[in-house]
Design a protein around this motif. Structure first.
Motif, PDB file in Angstrom:
ATOM      1  N   VAL A  65       0.646  -1.129   0.312  1.00 60.20           N
ATOM      2  CA  VAL A  65      -0.096   0.389  -0.286  1.00 60.20           C
ATOM      3  C   VAL A  65       1.061   1.410  -0.157  1.00 60.20           C
ATOM      4  O   VAL A  65       1.442   1.091   0.773  1.00 60.20           O
ATOM      5  N   ASP A  66       0.711   1.773  -1.543  1.00 67.47           N
ATOM      6  CA  ASP A  66       1.830   2.435  -0.726  1.00 67.47           C
ATOM      7  C   ASP A  66       1.540   4.289  -0.573  1.00 67.47           C
ATOM      8  O   ASP A  66       0.395   5.019  -1.156  1.00 67.47           O
ATOM      9  N   VAL A  67       2.100   4.313   0.652  1.00 63.92           N
ATOM     10  CA  VAL A  67       1.260   5.979   1.622  1.00 63.92           C
ATOM     11  C   VAL A  67       2.072   7.250   0.825  1.00 63.92           C
ATOM     12  O   VAL A  67       1.745   7.823   1.239  1.00 63.92           O
ATOM     13  N   GLY A  68       3.428   6.975   0.014  1.00 64.79           N
ATOM     14  CA  GLY A  68       3.494   8.234  -0.384  1.00 64.79           C
ATOM     15  C   GLY A  68       2.880   9.499  -0.817  1.00 64.79           C
ATOM     16  O   GLY A  68       2.605  10.519  -0.799  1.00 64.79           O
ATOM     17  N   PRO A  69       1.764   9.305  -1.642  1.00 59.79           N
ATOM     18  CA  PRO A  69       0.679  10.050  -2.338  1.00 59.79           C
ATOM     19  C   PRO A  69      -0.208  10.425  -1.419  1.00 59.79           C
ATOM     20  O   PRO A  69      -0.479  11.833  -0.725  1.00 59.79           O
ATOM     21  N   LEU A  70      -0.147   9.860  -0.367  1.00 59.86           N
ATOM     22  CA  LEU A  70      -1.209  10.549   0.965  1.00 59.86           C
ATOM     23  C   LEU A  70       0.124  11.453   1.758  1.00 59.86           C
ATOM     24  O   LEU A  70      -0.406  12.161   2.438  1.00 59.86           O
ATOM     25  N   LEU A  71       1.373  11.401   1.799  1.00 59.15           N
ATOM     26  CA  LEU A  71       2.253  11.786   2.682  1.00 59.15           C
ATOM     27  C   LEU A  71       2.201  13.310   1.681  1.00 59.15           C
ATOM     28  O   LEU A  71       2.862  14.485   2.013  1.00 59.15           O
ATOM     29  N   ASP A  72       1.939  13.105   0.845  1.00 60.11           N
ATOM     30  CA  ASP A  72       2.575  14.540  -0.410  1.00 60.11           C
ATOM     31  C   ASP A  72       1.318  14.870   0.062  1.00 60.11           C
ATOM     32  O   ASP A  72       1.145  17.116  -0.479  1.00 60.11           O
ATOM     33  N   VAL A  73      -0.123  15.452   0.768  1.00 55.07           N
ATOM     34  CA  VAL A  73      -0.496  16.225   0.499  1.00 55.07           C
ATOM     35  C   VAL A  73      -0.648  16.574   2.455  1.00 55.07           C
ATOM     36  O   VAL A  73      -1.613  17.234   3.000  1.00 55.07           O
ATOM     37  N   LEU A  74       0.031  16.291   3.257  1.00 57.44           N
ATOM     38  CA  LEU A  74       0.209  16.650   4.255  1.00 57.44           C
ATOM     39  C   LEU A  74       1.426  17.216   4.821  1.00 57.44           C
ATOM     40  O   LEU A  74       2.608  16.967   4.349  1.00 57.44           O
ATOM     41  N   THR A  75       1.280  18.211   6.017  1.00 55.58           N
ATOM     42  CA  THR A  75       2.035  18.461   6.650  1.00 55.58           C
ATOM     43  C   THR A  75       1.481  18.637   7.853  1.00 55.58           C
ATOM     44  O   THR A  75       0.948  19.042   8.238  1.00 55.58           O
ATOM     45  N   ILE A  76       2.624  18.286   8.497  1.00 55.55           N
ATOM     46  CA  ILE A  76       2.759  17.965  10.423  1.00 55.55           C
ATOM     47  C   ILE A  76       4.139  18.395  10.702  1.00 55.55           C
ATOM     48  O   ILE A  76       5.363  18.126  11.418  1.00 55.55           O
ATOM     49  N   PRO A  77       3.977  19.962  11.483  1.00 58.80           N
ATOM     50  CA  PRO A  77       5.147  20.642  11.538  1.00 58.80           C
ATOM     51  C   PRO A  77       5.426  20.823  12.951  1.00 58.80           C
ATOM     52  O   PRO A  77       6.593  20.891  13.397  1.00 58.80           O
ATOM     53  N   TYR A  78       4.601  19.705  14.326  1.00 56.18           N
ATOM     54  CA  TYR A  78       5.165  19.451  15.523  1.00 56.18           C
ATOM     55  C   TYR A  78       4.863  18.170  15.508  1.00 56.18           C
ATOM     56  O   TYR A  78       5.237  17.657  16.444  1.00 56.18           O
ATOM     57  N   LEU A  79       5.062  17.186  14.819  1.00 52.66           N
ATOM     58  CA  LEU A  79       5.106  15.518  14.432  1.00 52.66           C
ATOM     59  C   LEU A  79       6.622  15.084  15.517  1.00 52.66           C
ATOM     60  O   LEU A  79       7.617  16.008  15.528  1.00 52.66           O
TER      61      LEU A  79
END
Length: 311
Positions: A106-120
């Motif tokens: 399951v390629d999680v890459g395209p989901l990462l492309d639309v996420l910004t998580i500045p306090y992770l």
């Protein structure tokens, strides 16, 4: 069902979107943990579901999910691009993504492309294929772009089966100066990665000279050691265990664990049997060789380093 103002939602079994809609007041949810039953064979939580979860639960701080539905993430819905999401409250993201019914990814890459998580602070990405032969130029840039965009204070991270070559892995590690705990599994652990992990005291004051300056715990599992020798790994451990006299209270490597890391002569067997099941004819692992090394043993004996070998 009455709607509940839940702050945590832990669920096992087949993901039922209707039950989810009727049972949870999403805006207050801070923790979401999902684990399907393998035996059901019906794993309906998809990356699209996860995106909708982020949209509808702005207070989320902790997400741990197993995504076994191999439907690809849809970047466009009804002709419209998915919106970029800024997740200001999320501090822990752990996604295990593969389909155990047929071992497809399951390629999680395209989901990462639309996420910004500045306090992770805690990032865990787990795939299923052991990435022994990924080469430069293979084009999976989702992780590095996500790290660059988020610029988050990540302190713990684990990359299992992420399809990136060693040069790209090092590029990602260079963006993680606050990481204290790192796990690499199913990724090329070659001499370039090992050499860049070596601590050079002459570069201590040079910005970008040494990567992972706060690393204290390192786990390496299921990695190709085709291009890195036991001696090179020992040198890396030595460079990070001995603290230069002029560095006061600088955190250095204190704990290391290796599992299923094989020497070159047994790599062919390992690529044919990626389940990690070995027979009696397989040579000793790199971890076992390191455990016999007198320098490593001297650090363990003095209490400077905890060193574990599994499998």
């Amino acid at each position: 069902h009455h709607r509940r103002n839940w702050r945590a939602w832990r669920y096992r079994g087949t993901f039922d979107s209707e039950k989810w809609d009727s049972g949870v007041q999403r805006t207050a949810l801070k923790t979401f943990i999902y684990q399907p039953y393998f035996k059901t064979g019906d794993f309906t939580l998809s990356l699209d579901n996860l995106y909708e979860l982020f949209v509808s639960c702005p207070a989320l701080e902790n997400v741990m999910v197993l995504v076994y539905n191999n439907l690809p993430f849809q970047k466009t819905v009804q002709g419209k691009q998915r919106e970029q999401l800024l997740l200001n409250n999320l501090g822990r993201l752990r996604i295990s993504s593969f389909d155990p019914t047929d071992a497809s990814e399951v390629d999680v890459g395209p989901l990462l492309d639309v996420l910004t998580i500045p306090y992770l602070e805690d990032l865990h990405l787990m795939g299923t294929i052991l990435r022994l032969d990924v080469r430069e130029g293979d084009g999976w840039n989702h992780l590095s772009e996500f790290l660059k965009r988020s610029d988050a204070p990540i302190r713990r991270c684990s990359f299992f089966g992420v399809p990136i070559p060693s040069e790209h892995l090092v590029e990602c590690l260079e963006m993680l100066p606050l990481v204290t705990e790192l796990e690499l599994a199913g990724i090329s652990f070659d001499k370039y990665v090992v050499s860049r992990l070596c601590w050079n005291p002459d570069l201590f004051v040079v910005k970008g000279g040494n990567i992972l300056p706060r690393l204290t715990r390192l786990t390496v599992g299921g990695c190709s050691t085709r291009f890195s020798s036991v001696a090179e790994i020992v040198h890396m451990v030595h460079s990070r265990t001995i603290v230069p006299e002029y560095v006061d209270d600088e955190p250095f490597l204190r704990w290391m664990e290796l599992w299923d890391c094989l020497p070159e002569e047994s790599l062919k067997f390992f690529t044919l049997n990626q389940s990690g099941l070995f027979d009696e004819n397989v040579p000793s692992t790199v971890g076992e060789e390191l455990a016999k090394n007198p320098l490593i043993n001297s650090y363990v004996g003095s209490g400077a380093l905890s060193f574990n070998v599994l499998g």
